[in-house]
Design an enzyme around this catalytic site. Structure first.
Site, PDB file in Angstrom:
ATOM      1  N   LYS A   1      -2.372  -2.803  -2.965  1.00  0.00           N
ATOM      2  CA  LYS A   1      -2.936  -1.792  -3.294  1.00  0.00           C
ATOM      3  C   LYS A   1      -3.094  -1.201  -4.819  1.00  0.00           C
ATOM      4  CE  LYS A   1       0.889   1.130  -1.229  1.00  0.00           C
ATOM      5  NZ  LYS A   1       1.453   0.119  -0.835  1.00  0.00           N
TER       6      LYS A   1
ATOM      7  N   ASN B   1      -0.297   7.272  -5.452  1.00  0.00           N
ATOM      8  CA  ASN B   1       0.976   6.563  -5.485  1.00  0.00           C
ATOM      9  C   ASN B   1       0.962   5.419  -6.754  1.00  0.00           C
ATOM     10  OD1 ASN B   1       3.190   5.885  -3.608  1.00  0.00           O
ATOM     11  ND2 ASN B   1       2.482   3.944  -3.742  1.00  0.00           N
TER      12      ASN B   1
ATOM     13  N   HIS C   1       8.842  -0.757   4.911  1.00  0.00           N
ATOM     14  CA  HIS C   1       9.301   0.750   5.094  1.00  0.00           C
ATOM     15  C   HIS C   1       9.848   0.843   6.659  1.00  0.00           C
ATOM     16  CE1 HIS C   1       7.825   1.425   1.260  1.00  0.00           C
ATOM     17  NE2 HIS C   1       6.640   1.109   1.384  1.00  0.00           N
TER      18      HIS C   1
END
Length: 454
Positions: free
Chosen positions: A119, A142, A188
């Site tokens: 990303k 982010n 995560h």
């Protein structure tokens, strides 16, 4: 949106939390900011916020923080299941993430990019394409600059935003004009309770999109493709296989098949290595075509893009051995993809802090060109334990020792790939800090060997 005189609690004082607190104060809100950390660094940051007329409480977060609060803004990475936020939900208090706050402060179209891997590269590339087209845009989220810091910047027409699962977990009305989902693999799982919850968080990117919006999806990823039936936006697919509608690879060339067909460029013309980067380029091309940017501009930008630091970054060659820094590979899938970028004999350096992921997929992905693995740091031994018994394995406590060990295992024509498959927080502040340590160790090795070829 009028927040003046509202009492707002900001939870978490990382970069996004601090930016949200400052923006809220500038809008006239009474802001109380809280973080569990009491470190010296946090104390300094708290002092800076207090100088800006923001109240700050550090340390334990009990229900007393909720007294008189009208709104809670939570930083990315703060689990929504923490007791204070569970209690807030029971009280009916509105809970926004930083990107939700930013969305409510802007009327600019948003291009939002998410995925387990790629990303940051894709977000940066889209920003480069907008820049090449001369379209005023700002890259945020982010990737570095908090969205709330630039959401109302009048010099910007479009917001290009990297968003994480943490950020998407707390959106309410956030609606991108163009959304991009690159891939979904295990990551995560120390934050999400299970993989299904992680997928659900990623899928929230499309939550508020309508038929007037565009959703770009990598159809080569089964979990991404499974989301298509539930998406209301117009779907543009990308694939390394043939597509009648979308962006695909055909006979070694990237083709845009939306309104007619455009031959964008040859795969071999890309400077960034690896099949995963072909995915990233196709996603960027799809998003920018949907935005209305000319294909020639897109082609020149993608073929001129040489990648980012810490992402399959060439460092140097010492005694015929080429060293690559892929410190951004903080999960297993990222390392698996990195390995596909090379066919030369290779020594892999992997380790750090595990985020709850299995290393079995890494072991299953190894091909004969991977000659040895050096495990390092907190998870290094666990990685080695999962590897096949017939591959050379060594353990080193530190990155520096791992580099020295790998150099002994490699010979002329080899690649040494630093692609950790783990988070960096066992020994570093982040993946950039870790990658810089690797590069310093490699360059020092070159000095020791007395031979370096840049």
């Amino acid at each position: 949106m009028d927040l003046s005189q509202k009492r707002v609690l900001v939870i978490g004082l990382g970069r996004s939390g601090r930016a949200a607190a400052r923006k809220l104060r500038a809008l006239g809100a009474h802001v109380l900011a809280s973080d569990v950390s009491t470190s010296d660094e946090m104390a300094v940051l708290a002092g800076e916020l207090r100088d800006a007329s923001i109240d700050v409480v550090l340390g334990p977060q009990d229900d007393g923080l909720l007294d008189g609060v009208d709104l809670i803004v939570v930083s990315p990475g703060v689990p929504s299941r923490m007791p204070l936020l569970v209690r807030a939900a029971e009280m009916g208090l509105p809970l926004w993430g930083e990107i939700e706050l930013a969305y409510r402060l802007t009327d600019k179209p948003i291009v939002a990019i998410t995925g387990t891997n790629g990303k940051t590269t894709t977000t940066t590339l889209i920003g480069k394409i907008f820049e090449a087209a001369g379209w005023p845009a700002h890259v945020a989220g982010n990737i570095g600059t908090p969205l709330v810091s630039i959401a109302d910047d009048r010099r910007v027409d479009t917001l290009i935003v990297e968003v994480s699962s943490f950020q998407l977990d707390t959106i309410i009305d956030f609606r991108p004009k163009i959304s991009v989902l690159l891939n979904i693999t295990e990551d995560h799982l120390d934050w999400h309770p299970d993989y299904e919850d992680y997928v659900k968080a990623k899928s929230r990117l499309f939550l508020n999109q309508t038929a007037d919006d565009i959703a770009v999806l990598n159809l080569d990823d089964a979990d991404v493709g499974s989301l298509v039936p539930g998406i209301q936006a117009r779907v543009v697919g990308t694939s390394k296989d043939e597509l009648d509608h979308g962006v695909c690879v055909s006979e070694g060339r990237i083709k845009i098949r939306l309104d007619g067909e455009v031959d964008l460029c040859g795969v071999g013309e890309l400077k960034i290595r690896g099949g995963h980067n072909i995915d990233n380029v196709m996603a960027a091309a799809a998003a920018c075509t949907a935005a209305g940017i000319d294909a020639q501009v897109i082609a020149e930008a993608v073929t001129g893009f040489s990648g980012l630091a810490h992402r399959l970054e060439y460092v140097t060659t010492v005694d015929g051995v080429a060293y690559y820094n892929d410190s951004k590979a903080t999960n297993v899938d990222a390392t698996v993809k990195a390995l596909t970028a090379f066919t030369e004999p290779l020594v892999l350096l992997a380790g750090g802090r595990n985020k709850g992921n299995s290393f079995v997929p890494l072991a299953e992905s190894l091909t004969p060109h991977v000659k040895a693995i050096v495990g390092f740091g907190e998870a290094g031994r666990d990685i080695l334990q999962a590897m096949p018994a017939d591959i050379r394995q060594e353990y080193a406590d530190t990155v520096e020792a791992a580099v020295a060990c790998a150099a002994e295992l490699a010979g002329p024509g080899y690649i040494i790939l630093f692609s950790p498959a783990c988070a960096s927080f066992d020994a570093f502040r982040g993946y950039t800090h870790r990658g810089d340590a690797f590069k310093r160790a490699v360059l020092s090795l070159g000095e020791d060997y007395g031979e370096e070829d840049n």
